[in-house]
Motif scaffolding. Structure first.
Motif, PDB file in Angstrom:
ATOM      1  N   ALA A 232       0.817  -1.213   0.000  1.00  0.00           N
ATOM      2  CA  ALA A 232       0.000   0.000   0.000  1.00  0.00           C
ATOM      3  C   ALA A 232       0.850   1.262   0.000  1.00  0.00           C
ATOM      4  N   ALA A 233       2.142   1.127   0.371  1.00  0.00           N
ATOM      5  CA  ALA A 233       3.012   2.297   0.418  1.00  0.00           C
ATOM      6  C   ALA A 233       3.369   2.785  -0.978  1.00  0.00           C
ATOM      7  N   ASP A 237      -0.241   6.169  -8.734  1.00  0.00           N
ATOM      8  CA  ASP A 237       0.143   7.547  -9.059  1.00  0.00           C
ATOM      9  C   ASP A 237       1.645   7.745  -8.917  1.00  0.00           C
ATOM     10  N   ALA A 238       2.249   7.096  -7.896  1.00  0.00           N
ATOM     11  CA  ALA A 238       3.692   7.222  -7.690  1.00  0.00           C
ATOM     12  C   ALA A 238       4.461   6.582  -8.843  1.00  0.00           C
ATOM     13  N   ALA A 241       4.093   8.844 -11.811  1.00  0.00           N
ATOM     14  CA  ALA A 241       4.871  10.072 -11.645  1.00  0.00           C
ATOM     15  C   ALA A 241       6.345   9.825 -11.961  1.00  0.00           C
ATOM     16  N   PHE A 242       6.884   8.705 -11.507  1.00  0.00           N
ATOM     17  CA  PHE A 242       8.283   8.411 -11.828  1.00  0.00           C
ATOM     18  C   PHE A 242       8.453   8.225 -13.327  1.00  0.00           C
ATOM     19  N   PHE A 243       7.516   7.511 -13.918  1.00  0.00           N
ATOM     20  CA  PHE A 243       7.595   7.251 -15.355  1.00  0.00           C
ATOM     21  C   PHE A 243       7.666   8.575 -16.127  1.00  0.00           C
ATOM     22  N   SER A 244       6.788   9.494 -15.814  1.00  0.00           N
ATOM     23  CA  SER A 244       6.771  10.795 -16.510  1.00  0.00           C
ATOM     24  C   SER A 244       8.050  11.578 -16.231  1.00  0.00           C
ATOM     25  N   HIS A 245       8.506  11.539 -14.978  1.00  0.00           N
ATOM     26  CA  HIS A 245       9.735  12.256 -14.607  1.00  0.00           C
ATOM     27  C   HIS A 245      10.931  11.695 -15.376  1.00  0.00           C
ATOM     28  N   PHE A 246      11.018  10.385 -15.496  1.00  0.00           N
ATOM     29  CA  PHE A 246      12.146   9.762 -16.183  1.00  0.00           C
ATOM     30  C   PHE A 246      12.175  10.165 -17.655  1.00  0.00           C
ATOM     31  N   PHE A 282       1.224  -5.848  -9.709  1.00  0.00           N
ATOM     32  CA  PHE A 282       0.185  -6.809  -9.307  1.00  0.00           C
ATOM     33  C   PHE A 282      -0.391  -6.453  -7.940  1.00  0.00           C
ATOM     34  N   ASP A 283       0.483  -6.013  -7.041  1.00  0.00           N
ATOM     35  CA  ASP A 283       0.015  -5.669  -5.695  1.00  0.00           C
ATOM     36  C   ASP A 283      -0.824  -4.389  -5.679  1.00  0.00           C
ATOM     37  N   LEU A 284      -0.740  -3.596  -6.758  1.00  0.00           N
ATOM     38  CA  LEU A 284      -1.538  -2.375  -6.796  1.00  0.00           C
ATOM     39  C   LEU A 284      -3.030  -2.665  -6.946  1.00  0.00           C
ATOM     40  N   HIS A 285      -3.384  -3.887  -7.386  1.00  0.00           N
ATOM     41  CA  HIS A 285      -4.796  -4.247  -7.481  1.00  0.00           C
ATOM     42  C   HIS A 285      -5.392  -4.390  -6.081  1.00  0.00           C
ATOM     43  N   SER A 286      -6.482  -3.682  -5.845  1.00  0.00           N
ATOM     44  CA  SER A 286      -7.148  -3.783  -4.549  1.00  0.00           C
ATOM     45  C   SER A 286      -7.942  -5.083  -4.479  1.00  0.00           C
ATOM     46  N   SER A 287      -8.424  -5.418  -3.301  1.00  0.00           N
ATOM     47  CA  SER A 287      -9.235  -6.624  -3.143  1.00  0.00           C
ATOM     48  C   SER A 287     -10.513  -6.530  -3.972  1.00  0.00           C
TER      49      SER A 287
END
Length: 327
Positions: A232-233, A237-238, A241-246, A282-287
């Motif tokens: 969850a950390a 969006d994070a 955001a990194f993708f766009s910044h890179f 994969f972990d970004l998918h919620s229950s």
């Protein structure tokens, strides 16, 4: 008698010395194996950090071949030690009067003369299978030398740090190649480029090389994600955001100002970055998302089990040949 005992004792001393030499060789080979694993392993990990796949592959092949050569040599040395100890045991039995050495006194006299003339005794304990192993070890050593030489030559040619201008030329070549195959996608409102393995591999080597700012940026980002703790950390969006910044950083550093060049960079970066964090994605998918996916899968299976007639689908919309069954 005393003369016989003296001759056998001298022969035992020579065999003991030969055994000591082989045991020292075993220790030397074991130390060489440990050194090779440490030094070449460290070097190969460096090529991995620098994203030089060619050197990484050649290094792994060279190290594997050297280790095979050492293992074969160790096997031969252990065989010699075993045979020498067996011969010494038989001589000990002869000294105690509990056995006879094949060949009799003349054989012993011949061996003693060889000892006095400082001629090696390894061949007296060898047998045809060991001769085959000797030839195999010699062949392996020759082959290992060739592979290691090819690896060292490749290190001299590819291992150096590239200049900025050389890297920029490669990047522009990759992006231009993407432009030549770009096709406009009306659905997504953007250009789409088919994946090119050669171009993707070159782009990967450019962007993941930790000797340059792009590689360091991705390395720090991956370390940040891996050390983030609970899934969850890390949010979608994070990641976005990194993708766009890179992409912005690379475009600025290499002076990419055309829409098509930035579009190609955007797509190649996506194909590079997202596979690196599949577990995180994969972990970004919620229950709730997973529950919806499971429900969709159940409904799909249900629809597969219902005939088109029951679903009210006209024959006009059915394929001429039945589609293959789904797993």
């Amino acid at each position: 008698d005393r003369a016989r005992v003296k001759k056998i004792s001298k022969l035992l001393g020579a065999l003991r010395s030969s055994l000591d030499r082989h045991e020292e060789k075993i220790l030397s080979l074991q130390q060489e194996r440990a050194t090779i694993k440490e030094t070449m392993g460290k070097e190969i990990r460096r090529w991995e950090r620098y994203a030089i796949g060619r050197l990484e592959a050649l290094g792994n092949r060279a190290m594997a071949m050297v280790l095979v050569r050492i293992s074969a040599a160790l096997d031969l040395e252990f065989e010699y030690c075993h045979c020498l100890m067996n011969t010494m045991n038989r001589l000990q039995l002869c000294l105690r009067g509990k056995g006879k050495l094949a060949g009799g006194e003349e054989y012993v006299d011949g061996l003693v003369k060889r000892v006095e003339a400082r001629v090696g005794l390894d061949d007296i304990v060898s047998f045809p299978e060991m001769e085959v192993k000797l030839k195999e070890c010699s062949s392996l050593s020759t082959e290992a030398e060739k592979i290691v030489a090819a690896y060292k030559e490749a290190v001299e040619r590819l291992g150096g740090k590239e200049s900025f201008s050389a890297r920029k030329a490669k990047l522009l070549r990759v992006l231009d190649k993407g432009d030549s195959t770009a096709q406009w996608d009306d659905v997504y409102g953007r250009y789409w480029r088919e994946d090119d393995e050669t171009a993707s591999a070159l782009f990967r080597s450019l962007m993941l090389d930790e000797r340059h700012s792009e590689g360091q940026l991705i390395k720090r980002w991956r370390a940040l994600i891996n050390n983030a703790g609970p899934a969850a950390a890390v949010s979608a969006d994070a990641v976005s955001a990194f993708f766009s910044h890179f992409v912005r950083q690379v475009a600025r550093r290499y002076s990419l100002d055309t829409e098509r060049a930035i579009g190609a960079l955007d797509l190649l970066t996506a194909r590079l970055v997202y596979p690196l964090i599949t577990d995180v994605l994969f972990d970004l998918h919620s229950s709730e998302d997973r529950a919806i996916d499971a429900q969709f899968a159940r409904r799909t299976r249900l629809l597969r089990s219902v005939s088109p007639d029951k679903l009210g689908i006209s024959s006009l919309f059915l394929p001429r040949c039945p589609p293959p069954s789904s797993p």
